[in-house]
Design an enzyme around this catalytic site. Structure first.
Site, short mmCIF file in Angstrom:
data_model
loop_
_atom_site.label_atom_id
_atom_site.label_comp_id
_atom_site.label_asym_id
_atom_site.label_seq_id
_atom_site.Cartn_x
_atom_site.Cartn_y
_atom_site.Cartn_z
NE ARG A 83 -7.13 1.61 -7.86
CZ ARG A 83 -6.13 0.87 -8.31
NH1 ARG A 83 -4.94 0.92 -7.72
NH2 ARG A 83 -6.30 0.08 -9.34
CG HIS A 128 -6.68 -4.93 -8.80
ND1 HIS A 128 -6.36 -3.68 -8.30
CD2 HIS A 128 -5.51 -5.61 -8.85
CE1 HIS A 128 -5.06 -3.62 -8.05
NE2 HIS A 128 -4.52 -4.80 -8.37
CD GLU A 173 -0.39 -2.43 -12.23
OE1 GLU A 173 0.30 -1.58 -11.63
OE2 GLU A 173 -0.26 -3.67 -12.05
CG ASN A 313 -1.21 1.43 -10.49
OD1 ASN A 313 -1.87 2.35 -10.04
ND2 ASN A 313 -1.66 0.18 -10.53
CE1 TYR A 315 3.87 -0.25 -5.82
CE2 TYR A 315 3.00 -0.36 -8.06
CZ TYR A 315 2.81 -0.46 -6.69
OH TYR A 315 1.57 -0.77 -6.19
CD GLU A 380 -1.63 -0.54 -7.54
OE1 GLU A 380 -0.49 -1.09 -7.56
OE2 GLU A 380 -2.65 -1.11 -7.96
#
Length: 479
Positions: A83, A128, A173, A313, A315, A380
């Site tokens: 990606r 991005h 995002e 995404n 985390y 991600e």
């Protein structure tokens, strides 16, 4: 060392595993190939004090020149896909579609061709976070004209690269750059117009995404037959009190639902709790209209359903703490809650990233419950440290998070792919080069930007041979 595949944790058949990067973070070549200045070029050159180490992405990993070496590493590790994003200002140097850069376009053709020649699927993110600085001068994402500017850019991306690309993501995002860049000062352009500009930004980003999606449907899907979606960042929120299920739900709607609800829900539009609370606050504060913009019914229908998959995404997680509101008072931060952490959660080199693997499985289940059994691609997921080759904590993070993902898949979540962030150590936005996510180390003191495998890269190489989760204890020694 020999890989010891865990027979109890195989990846599903046809499940794809890849790694990721973004243009500004790795490419360098900031003023070559006819590339124009973008918002991050301007931001890092003119406000270096806002970057942790005063650095920038002028050279970064130098991937503009070293892309063949990077693809060879991706091939050697065994990733199914890569990606990456397209630099808007490398394609449209002046910011507008009337002038394109042949060199810039050729660079991405060369990268895509190199990936395909090695059997690696290109997964293209159209935007991005980096756009031509001239568009920022015109208001950036707060200017509704950005919808058409983005659509012009997306059209060229589809025309040039679509015949060779099966996976597209429109925007990465939007909640982060809207909240952190326009509503705050965490990222470019650092407008810091809190509780106002971020809502205008998101309103335009959602329209831009939908317009690009419909354009692909109408002009390109019949010949290219690709998948197109959007990438959203979603945390998981635990309740401060285990009996409090209301506050974590509200937190989900503000954090994930702000972007997801208009696209993926059955009704479309912003989450009802956001509309209610922001409308109430706006009235109390004397605004003539709500600070949260309103979609027409036609716009709601135009945006709803504009994704072939959910790009996630993820985390870390937080605790949602409710904030009491007195009669006639406003909801704090338009939300009525704040986020906290459990001191027992291990913290990475990035202060915002705690290791909370159960939150990963929970957010996958919550997305499935909220929006149905749609395909999910984890676009991600990764861990920050200071660049050690013996990245033991990253290995523990990856193992724990992948295991939680596999549990969620077994629970019925339709997860189709997983992406390790990031492929290389790179320029980490406001963190500069002080916090690093790569599974491959980059020596930023070396003019040649030497690449070296970390233990996590070696672990992934074995995992991709097994197609099963591999325990990390054999990798977390000092040998």
């Amino acid at each position: 060392m020999r890989a010891h595949c865990d027979k109890d944790w195989p990846f599903p058949k046809d499940f794809i595993i890849g790694s990721a990067s973004s243009a500004y973070q790795i490419e360098g070549g900031w003023n070559t190939s006819g590339k124009g200045e973008n918002n991050w070029d301007w931001y890092t050159h003119n406000k270096p004090w806002l970057i942790a180490d005063g650095s920038n992405g002028d050279v970064a990993c130098d991937s503009f020149y070293k892309y063949k070496e990077d693809v060879a590493i991706l091939k050697d590790i065994g990733f199914d896909f890569y990606r990456f994003s397209i630099s808007w200002s490398r394609i449209f140097p002046t910011g507008f579609s009337n002038e394109t850069s042949k060199e810039g376009i050729q660079y991405y053709h060369d990268l895509i061709d190199e990936l395909r020649s090695k059997g690696i699927e290109p997964f293209v993110t159209i935007y991005h976070w980096d756009h031509p600085q001239i568009l920022e001068k015109m208001g950036g994402w707060v200017n509704e004209l950005m919808v058409d500017f983005f659509t012009d850019f997306a059209r060229l991306v589809f025309q040039e690269f679509g015949p060779k690309v099966r996976y597209f993501a429109t925007i990465n995002e939007p909640s982060f750059f809207c909240f952190g860049g326009y509503g705050g000062a965490v990222t470019a352009p650092a407008w810091n117009l809190t509780l106002n500009a971020e809502y205008l930004c998101m309103h335009n980003a959602l329209k831009a995404h939908a317009k690009a999606y419909h354009m692909y449907d109408e002009e390109f899907r019949s010949t290219q037959n690709g998948k197109i979606g959007i990438v959203l960042t979603c945390q998981y929120f635990f309740g401060q009190d285990k009996n409090d299920t209301v506050t974590p739900d509200i937190a989900f709607q503000y954090d994930c639902g702000w972007t997801a609800h208009p696209i993926f829900s059955k009704l479309g539009d912003y989450p009802k709790i956001m509309r209610k609370r922001i409308d109430e606050n706006s009235r109390i504060q004397g605004w003539p209209r709500s600070r949260l913009p309103t979609f027409t019914q036609k716009e709601i229908e135009y945006i709803r359903g504009t994704a072939d998959y959910f790009g996630l995404n993820h985390y870390t997680s937080h605790i949602a703490v409710p904030v009491k509101r007195g009669t006639g008072e406003v909801w704090e931060n338009d939300r009525g809650f704040h986020q906290a952490v459990d001191p027992k959660w291990p913290v990475s080199a990035a202060s915002w990233l705690m290791m909370v693997p159960e939150g990963f499985g929970n957010i996958l289940r919550r997305i499935t419950k909220e929006y149905g059994n749609l395909p999910i691609y984890v676009t991600e997921n990764g861990y920050a440290d200071h660049g050690s080759l013996n990245d033991h904590e990253r290995l523990k993070y990856y193992y724990a998070y992948l295991k939680e993902m596999l549990v969620a898949i077994n629970d019925g979540c339709n997860v189709k792919g997983y992406t390790a962030w990031s492929f290389l150590d790179d320029f980490e936005w406001r963190g500069g080069y002080t916090t690093l996510f790569g599974i491959v180390h980059v020596d930023f003191n070396d003019p040649g930007r030497k690449r070296t495998y970390k233990k996590s890269a070696k672990w992934y190489k074995d995992l991709l041979k097994c197609r099963k989760l591999i325990p990390v204890h054999n990798y977390t020694n000092n040998n």
